[in-house]
Design a protein around this motif. Structure first.
Motif, PDB file in Angstrom:
ATOM      1  N   LEU A 166       0.812  -1.210   0.000  1.00 55.81           N
ATOM      2  CA  LEU A 166       0.000   0.000   0.000  1.00 55.81           C
ATOM      3  C   LEU A 166       0.851   1.268   0.000  1.00 55.81           C
ATOM      4  O   LEU A 166       0.343   2.348  -0.221  1.00 55.81           O
ATOM      5  CB  LEU A 166      -0.915   0.029   1.232  1.00 55.81           C
ATOM      6  CG  LEU A 166      -1.955  -1.084   1.342  1.00 55.81           C
ATOM      7  CD1 LEU A 166      -2.673  -0.983   2.668  1.00 55.81           C
ATOM      8  CD2 LEU A 166      -2.947  -1.028   0.207  1.00 55.81           C
ATOM      9  N   ASP A 191      -8.590   4.470  -3.403  1.00 56.34           N
ATOM     10  CA  ASP A 191      -7.840   4.667  -2.154  1.00 56.34           C
ATOM     11  C   ASP A 191      -7.584   3.340  -1.456  1.00 56.34           C
ATOM     12  O   ASP A 191      -8.160   2.323  -1.787  1.00 56.34           O
ATOM     13  CB  ASP A 191      -8.564   5.647  -1.217  1.00 56.34           C
ATOM     14  CG  ASP A 191      -9.955   5.188  -0.871  1.00 56.34           C
ATOM     15  OD1 ASP A 191     -10.070   4.215  -0.123  1.00 56.34           O
ATOM     16  OD2 ASP A 191     -10.915   5.799  -1.355  1.00 56.34           O
ATOM     17  N   SER A 192      -6.681   3.371  -0.464  1.00 53.14           N
ATOM     18  CA  SER A 192      -6.217   2.134   0.179  1.00 53.14           C
ATOM     19  C   SER A 192      -7.321   1.431   0.962  1.00 53.14           C
ATOM     20  O   SER A 192      -7.386   0.201   0.981  1.00 53.14           O
ATOM     21  CB  SER A 192      -5.035   2.430   1.098  1.00 53.14           C
ATOM     22  OG  SER A 192      -5.405   3.376   2.072  1.00 53.14           O
ATOM     23  N   ALA A 193      -8.207   2.196   1.613  1.00 52.64           N
ATOM     24  CA  ALA A 193      -9.283   1.573   2.397  1.00 52.64           C
ATOM     25  C   ALA A 193     -10.217   0.780   1.487  1.00 52.64           C
ATOM     26  O   ALA A 193     -10.568  -0.377   1.779  1.00 52.64           O
ATOM     27  CB  ALA A 193     -10.057   2.642   3.157  1.00 52.64           C
ATOM     28  N   ASN A 194     -10.593   1.386   0.362  1.00 53.03           N
ATOM     29  CA  ASN A 194     -11.475   0.685  -0.579  1.00 53.03           C
ATOM     30  C   ASN A 194     -10.758  -0.484  -1.250  1.00 53.03           C
ATOM     31  O   ASN A 194     -11.376  -1.499  -1.578  1.00 53.03           O
ATOM     32  CB  ASN A 194     -11.998   1.645  -1.646  1.00 53.03           C
ATOM     33  CG  ASN A 194     -13.092   2.541  -1.115  1.00 53.03           C
ATOM     34  OD1 ASN A 194     -13.785   2.184  -0.178  1.00 53.03           O
ATOM     35  ND2 ASN A 194     -13.225   3.709  -1.691  1.00 53.03           N
ATOM     36  N   TYR A 195      -9.440  -0.354  -1.455  1.00 50.50           N
ATOM     37  CA  TYR A 195      -8.670  -1.450  -2.057  1.00 50.50           C
ATOM     38  C   TYR A 195      -8.661  -2.661  -1.119  1.00 50.50           C
ATOM     39  O   TYR A 195      -8.852  -3.800  -1.555  1.00 50.50           O
ATOM     40  CB  TYR A 195      -7.251  -0.977  -2.350  1.00 50.50           C
ATOM     41  CG  TYR A 195      -6.373  -2.039  -2.959  1.00 50.50           C
ATOM     42  CD1 TYR A 195      -6.624  -2.547  -4.230  1.00 50.50           C
ATOM     43  CD2 TYR A 195      -5.291  -2.566  -2.259  1.00 50.50           C
ATOM     44  CE1 TYR A 195      -5.828  -3.526  -4.792  1.00 50.50           C
ATOM     45  CE2 TYR A 195      -4.479  -3.543  -2.809  1.00 50.50           C
ATOM     46  CZ  TYR A 195      -4.752  -4.018  -4.069  1.00 50.50           C
ATOM     47  OH  TYR A 195      -3.958  -4.995  -4.617  1.00 50.50           O
ATOM     48  N   LEU A 196      -8.456  -2.403   0.180  1.00 52.10           N
ATOM     49  CA  LEU A 196      -8.485  -3.510   1.150  1.00 52.10           C
ATOM     50  C   LEU A 196      -9.868  -4.147   1.210  1.00 52.10           C
ATOM     51  O   LEU A 196      -9.991  -5.377   1.286  1.00 52.10           O
ATOM     52  CB  LEU A 196      -8.075  -3.009   2.535  1.00 52.10           C
ATOM     53  CG  LEU A 196      -6.590  -2.737   2.716  1.00 52.10           C
ATOM     54  CD1 LEU A 196      -6.324  -2.099   4.064  1.00 52.10           C
ATOM     55  CD2 LEU A 196      -5.778  -4.010   2.586  1.00 52.10           C
ATOM     56  N   ASP A 197     -10.913  -3.310   1.174  1.00 49.71           N
ATOM     57  CA  ASP A 197     -12.280  -3.854   1.144  1.00 49.71           C
ATOM     58  C   ASP A 197     -12.476  -4.721  -0.099  1.00 49.71           C
ATOM     59  O   ASP A 197     -13.113  -5.767  -0.032  1.00 49.71           O
ATOM     60  CB  ASP A 197     -13.313  -2.721   1.135  1.00 49.71           C
ATOM     61  CG  ASP A 197     -13.438  -2.068   2.504  1.00 49.71           C
ATOM     62  OD1 ASP A 197     -12.966  -2.665   3.478  1.00 49.71           O
ATOM     63  OD2 ASP A 197     -13.999  -0.952   2.572  1.00 49.71           O
TER      64      ASP A 197
END
Length: 202
Positions: A61, A94-100
């Motif tokens: 990330l 973004d990173s939060a949506n990528y992890l989701d």
């Protein structure tokens, strides 16, 4: 004899009458069509997916953090702004949506996994405990590792001491410079002070 409330000759049968048999027939027809549609969709046997597994790689990330990139509309997806998922071939902003996304159902299905976790047996749990015990055992590191760590710690301590001494010297110099008033040479000449240098006559 007609009642006084309702005027004569008015038709009170305006309500719509429903035929229950007609609606039952419609429901049967709709169920039949749904069954045919689902048969046409599932051509082969249902897919057997593997249970969910933990990742054996680190999610990156931060490699592009703080870097500038020129984004053009004709660039391929992998070079656009955001996080690119090569499995689903999509870009997440973004990173939060990528992890989701990578933890989500769609991505896991594309990897051939279901969202169910495999139940571990007693033997697997015991083996895992043994591995963790060995990893945390106090004698797991060698004497050489210990000597190396002690040497590094001593070097760091010595460096800290040297920096402290340097800071003290700097502070002393600044203090002396502040205490000594600067004397204008013309003023010193008028007051009768000569040079403050050596007293030797040339």
């Amino acid at each position: 004899m007609a009642s006084s409330n309702s005027p004569a000759g008015v038709d009170n049968t305006f309500r719509r009458k429903f035929d229950p048999e007609e609606y039952r027939e419609r429901a049967r027809e709709r169920e039949k069509q749904d069954a045919e549609r689902s048969k046409s969709r599932s051509k082969g046997p249902p897919v057997q997916r593997q249970p969910l597994k933990h990742r054996d790689y680190q999610v990156d990330l931060e490699s592009r953090l703080g870097k500038t990139q020129v984004v053009t509309p004709i660039a391929p997806l992998s070079q656009q702004a955001g996080y690119f998922c090569s499995v689903c071939e999509c870009v997440v902003k973004d990173s939060a949506n990528y992890l989701d996304h990578i933890n989500g159902k769609k991505h896991q299905r594309a990897l051939g996994m279901s969202m169910r976790v495999e139940r571990s047996s007693l033997q697997q749990v015991q083996e895992r405990f043994e591995v963790l015990k060995k990893r945390k055992a106090p004698g797991s590191f060698t004497e050489q590792d210990l000597d190396e760590r002690i040497r590094k710690q001593q070097e760091e301590e010595e460096e800290r001491r040297r920096q402290r001494r340097e800071k003290k010297k700097e502070k002393k110099k600044e203090k002396i410079a502040e205490e000594e008033p600067e004397i204008d040479p013309e003023v010193a000449e008028m007051m009768g002070f000569g040079g403050f240098g050596s007293t030797k006559k040339s």
